[in-house]
Structures are given as C-alpha cells and as structure tokens.
Scaffold this motif. Sequence first.
Motif, PDB file in Angstrom:
ATOM      1  N   VAL A   1     -35.916  30.180 -35.227  1.00 59.60           N
ATOM      2  CA  VAL A   1     -35.975  31.621 -34.982  1.00 59.60           C
ATOM      3  C   VAL A   1     -37.237  32.026 -34.235  1.00 59.60           C
ATOM      4  O   VAL A   1     -37.191  32.846 -33.305  1.00 59.60           O
ATOM      5  N   LEU A   2     -38.390  31.447 -34.624  1.00 59.88           N
ATOM      6  CA  LEU A   2     -39.679  31.929 -34.124  1.00 59.88           C
ATOM      7  C   LEU A   2     -40.409  30.955 -33.216  1.00 59.88           C
ATOM      8  O   LEU A   2     -41.399  31.344 -32.576  1.00 59.88           O
ATOM      9  N   GLY A   3     -40.001  29.692 -33.181  1.00 63.62           N
ATOM     10  CA  GLY A   3     -40.704  28.709 -32.376  1.00 63.62           C
ATOM     11  C   GLY A   3     -41.484  27.730 -33.230  1.00 63.62           C
ATOM     12  O   GLY A   3     -41.489  27.799 -34.462  1.00 63.62           O
ATOM     13  N   THR A   4     -42.190  26.828 -32.585  1.00 63.35           N
ATOM     14  CA  THR A   4     -42.782  25.681 -33.270  1.00 63.35           C
ATOM     15  C   THR A   4     -44.069  25.991 -34.013  1.00 63.35           C
ATOM     16  O   THR A   4     -44.512  25.175 -34.827  1.00 63.35           O
ATOM     17  N   ASP A   5     -44.704  27.120 -33.739  1.00 65.94           N
ATOM     18  CA  ASP A   5     -45.978  27.475 -34.375  1.00 65.94           C
ATOM     19  C   ASP A   5     -45.732  28.571 -35.400  1.00 65.94           C
ATOM     20  O   ASP A   5     -45.344  29.692 -35.036  1.00 65.94           O
ATOM     21  N   LEU A   6     -45.950  28.265 -36.678  1.00 67.07           N
ATOM     22  CA  LEU A   6     -45.554  29.167 -37.767  1.00 67.07           C
ATOM     23  C   LEU A   6     -46.715  29.445 -38.712  1.00 67.07           C
ATOM     24  O   LEU A   6     -47.351  28.530 -39.220  1.00 67.07           O
ATOM     25  N   ILE A   7     -46.965  30.723 -38.960  1.00 62.73           N
ATOM     26  CA  ILE A   7     -47.959  31.187 -39.927  1.00 62.73           C
ATOM     27  C   ILE A   7     -47.243  32.018 -40.977  1.00 62.73           C
ATOM     28  O   ILE A   7     -46.420  32.881 -40.641  1.00 62.73           O
ATOM     29  N   ILE A   8     -47.530  31.752 -42.249  1.00 61.79           N
ATOM     30  CA  ILE A   8     -47.031  32.629 -43.315  1.00 61.79           C
ATOM     31  C   ILE A   8     -48.010  33.785 -43.465  1.00 61.79           C
ATOM     32  O   ILE A   8     -49.184  33.583 -43.791  1.00 61.79           O
ATOM     33  N   PHE A   9     -47.516  34.980 -43.226  1.00 62.87           N
ATOM     34  CA  PHE A   9     -48.339  36.179 -43.299  1.00 62.87           C
ATOM     35  C   PHE A   9     -48.359  36.774 -44.705  1.00 62.87           C
ATOM     36  O   PHE A   9     -49.377  37.292 -45.166  1.00 62.87           O
TER      37      PHE A   9
ATOM     38  N   THR B   1     -55.556  37.119 -42.903  1.00 64.06           N
ATOM     39  CA  THR B   1     -55.442  35.772 -43.428  1.00 64.06           C
ATOM     40  C   THR B   1     -53.986  35.331 -43.391  1.00 64.06           C
ATOM     41  O   THR B   1     -53.073  36.146 -43.531  1.00 64.06           O
ATOM     42  N   GLY B   2     -53.793  34.047 -43.185  1.00 63.76           N
ATOM     43  CA  GLY B   2     -52.451  33.503 -43.161  1.00 63.76           C
ATOM     44  C   GLY B   2     -52.499  32.007 -43.383  1.00 63.76           C
ATOM     45  O   GLY B   2     -53.544  31.362 -43.233  1.00 63.76           O
ATOM     46  N   MET B   3     -51.371  31.432 -43.750  1.00 62.52           N
ATOM     47  CA  MET B   3     -51.285  29.988 -43.991  1.00 62.52           C
ATOM     48  C   MET B   3     -50.510  29.341 -42.847  1.00 62.52           C
ATOM     49  O   MET B   3     -49.332  29.660 -42.623  1.00 62.52           O
ATOM     50  N   LEU B   4     -51.162  28.459 -42.124  1.00 62.89           N
ATOM     51  CA  LEU B   4     -50.505  27.718 -41.060  1.00 62.89           C
ATOM     52  C   LEU B   4     -49.620  26.638 -41.687  1.00 62.89           C
ATOM     53  O   LEU B   4     -50.106  25.784 -42.415  1.00 62.89           O
ATOM     54  N   VAL B   5     -48.326  26.699 -41.403  1.00 64.53           N
ATOM     55  CA  VAL B   5     -47.398  25.734 -41.993  1.00 64.53           C
ATOM     56  C   VAL B   5     -46.773  24.794 -40.961  1.00 64.53           C
ATOM     57  O   VAL B   5     -46.248  23.741 -41.332  1.00 64.53           O
ATOM     58  N   ARG B   6     -46.840  25.156 -39.691  1.00 70.79           N
ATOM     59  CA  ARG B   6     -46.396  24.269 -38.624  1.00 70.79           C
ATOM     60  C   ARG B   6     -47.120  24.635 -37.327  1.00 70.79           C
ATOM     61  O   ARG B   6     -47.369  25.816 -37.049  1.00 70.79           O
ATOM     62  N   GLY B   7     -47.430  23.591 -36.541  1.00 70.26           N
ATOM     63  CA  GLY B   7     -47.959  23.818 -35.214  1.00 70.26           C
ATOM     64  C   GLY B   7     -49.392  24.289 -35.202  1.00 70.26           C
ATOM     65  O   GLY B   7     -50.224  23.834 -35.997  1.00 70.26           O
ATOM     66  N   ARG B   8     -49.672  25.262 -34.326  1.00 71.19           N
ATOM     67  CA  ARG B   8     -51.040  25.708 -34.074  1.00 71.19           C
ATOM     68  C   ARG B   8     -51.133  27.227 -34.130  1.00 71.19           C
ATOM     69  O   ARG B   8     -50.137  27.932 -33.955  1.00 71.19           O
ATOM     70  N   VAL B   9     -52.348  27.707 -34.359  1.00 71.87           N
ATOM     71  CA  VAL B   9     -52.658  29.130 -34.198  1.00 71.87           C
ATOM     72  C   VAL B   9     -53.080  29.337 -32.756  1.00 71.87           C
ATOM     73  O   VAL B   9     -54.020  28.690 -32.271  1.00 71.87           O
ATOM     74  N   LEU B  10     -52.406  30.230 -32.057  1.00 72.79           N
ATOM     75  CA  LEU B  10     -52.620  30.406 -30.624  1.00 72.79           C
ATOM     76  C   LEU B  10     -53.279  31.736 -30.292  1.00 72.79           C
ATOM     77  O   LEU B  10     -53.384  32.091 -29.113  1.00 72.79           O
TER      78      LEU B  10
END
Length: 286
Positions: free
Chosen positions: A84-92, A229-238
């Motif tokens: 749905v959102l792409g390879t880079d995922l942050i839980i907000f 703040t957020g939790m990176l669960v996949r990929g990178r923070v861009l």
Amino acid sequence: MSKLLTDAQIEMMRQDGYVAPIRVFGAAQAQAYRAKLESFERSVVDRPAEETLFTLSRFKPHLLFTWLDEICHNSRLLDAMEDVLGTDLIIFSGAFFTKNAGDGNYVPWHQDTTYADFDGGRYARAWIAFTDSHPGNGCMRVIKGSHKTQLMHTEEPDNPHNILFRREKVAGVVDESAAADLILKAGEMSIHDYGVVHGSNPNDSDDRRIGFAITFVSGDTSPRGRRETGMLVRGRVLSDGWELEPRPNQDFDEAARAAHKRSMAIRGGYYFSDAGKERILTEVSQ
C-alpha cells in the motif's frame, strides 16, 4: 510486484479507500493476544481508569509490550502495508479500540486526516481484530471512495460515548448510501486510507469487540513544523523530523516506560496541546 495483496485488492484500496479482510494470524493466536491484553487489564484494575485508558487506547502501547511489538513486526502485516505505502515504513501510532458489551460506546463518522499534520508522504491504518468484528458488535464501517475529499469536522466534548480522543466527528450529515461493513474474523485486518470516512456503531452483543489499530506512514513523510517519534519497521527514513523509537525488550520494564514517556512528551507538546488541535482543525476546514 506486490508481496501479499492481489492486484484486485490494491485497486480496491485505490478506488474505495480500504481493503478487507486480510488474514494476519490465526484465531488461536488472536485469542492468545486477547488473553495477554486482559491479563494486563486485570493487573491494573486498582489503577485510575484514565491511566489505563491512556496506556492502551490513547498512545502507542506497542512501545510497552513485547507481544504488541511482535504484532507490529508481523511479516504479513508489513508485506500488506508495503504493497500500500511502499518499501519504507514507519509506525506513527497505535491504539486499542475496545467496546465492551452493551457499553453504548461508538465511533462517529470521521477522517483520520484530521490528525495528519504532515508534508508529503502517504499514510494508512491497519485495524487488526482480536475478536470477531461484525455489525452486531459494532464493526468498523467505511464510506466507499470518501478518501478523495476532505470534510469539515466538529467536536462533541460532552458526549462520553464518543470514544475518539477529541470526540470529533464529521460536521453535517454523511451520505451512508455507499457505506460498507468491514466484517472481520479474529486474526484478520482491514487497511484504510487515512482520508476515508469511517466509524462504528455500539456493541449490542454479549462479548467485547477488540481491535488494535496501527498507523503507518511512508518513509518520505515529514512532520510539519515539529519533531515526531516513530518506529522504523522496514526500509529507511527519507525525511527530516523523526526521532526513532526503540523496541521493548521486556513488558512494561523501565526502559520501555522511559521510551513511552519520551514519545508522549514529544507528541504532547504539539498534538495534545490546544494550539496544535486548533491548527489541525483549522487547516482541514480550508
């Protein structure tokens, strides 16, 4: 190529603003997670109700409990969100939406974009059923295609049965001709676009209805004019503006509580302030 969702499901998300049902884990595992939740609830029965409500329903309980962190890193969940959102995922954010049998609580029609004070990026929410969720116990309902238009919102601060944090709702009458019930079995989830109009009716059954909602944003999403703040669960923070959260090592231990407290302080300095609330409500009405 998609990782989990079919082409039809991805198109459903694009056109209707939601997709469901999606199996995340089995019914037995859902029951085990429910048992962990209710064990914690029993352990704090003597604590103030608002304290427990804030821990579970208001703000990121996955920072405190390893079993919720486990859900947040479930591969099927993340594969679907990547589609749905792409390879880079942050839980907000994350929160329980629990309705006890006959308690009269409901969620009015609203759009999660009321909360989304971001620049760029994409965002969507997964709603994972710990119990079966159906019309009889107040399952989520959505208005198909409503994610394409932002509506004005108002608040009803004196309504104790509106379980949204600000007790907000869409201003005016919502056309329910395109409404759909998101019927889920325990262990299944729905995903909805942050802009889709959704809500739920009271639980008229003889058992609880429990769902755990997780908000994901893409890695190129930037908090507007603030840090988050957020939790990176996949990929990178861009994008700039993110402080990454740690995973809990033990349930409710000192380090987990400290991380949770810091995240609350950062979010509370903006999102829960009167100024922040006023800014968001003003901007979405323009």
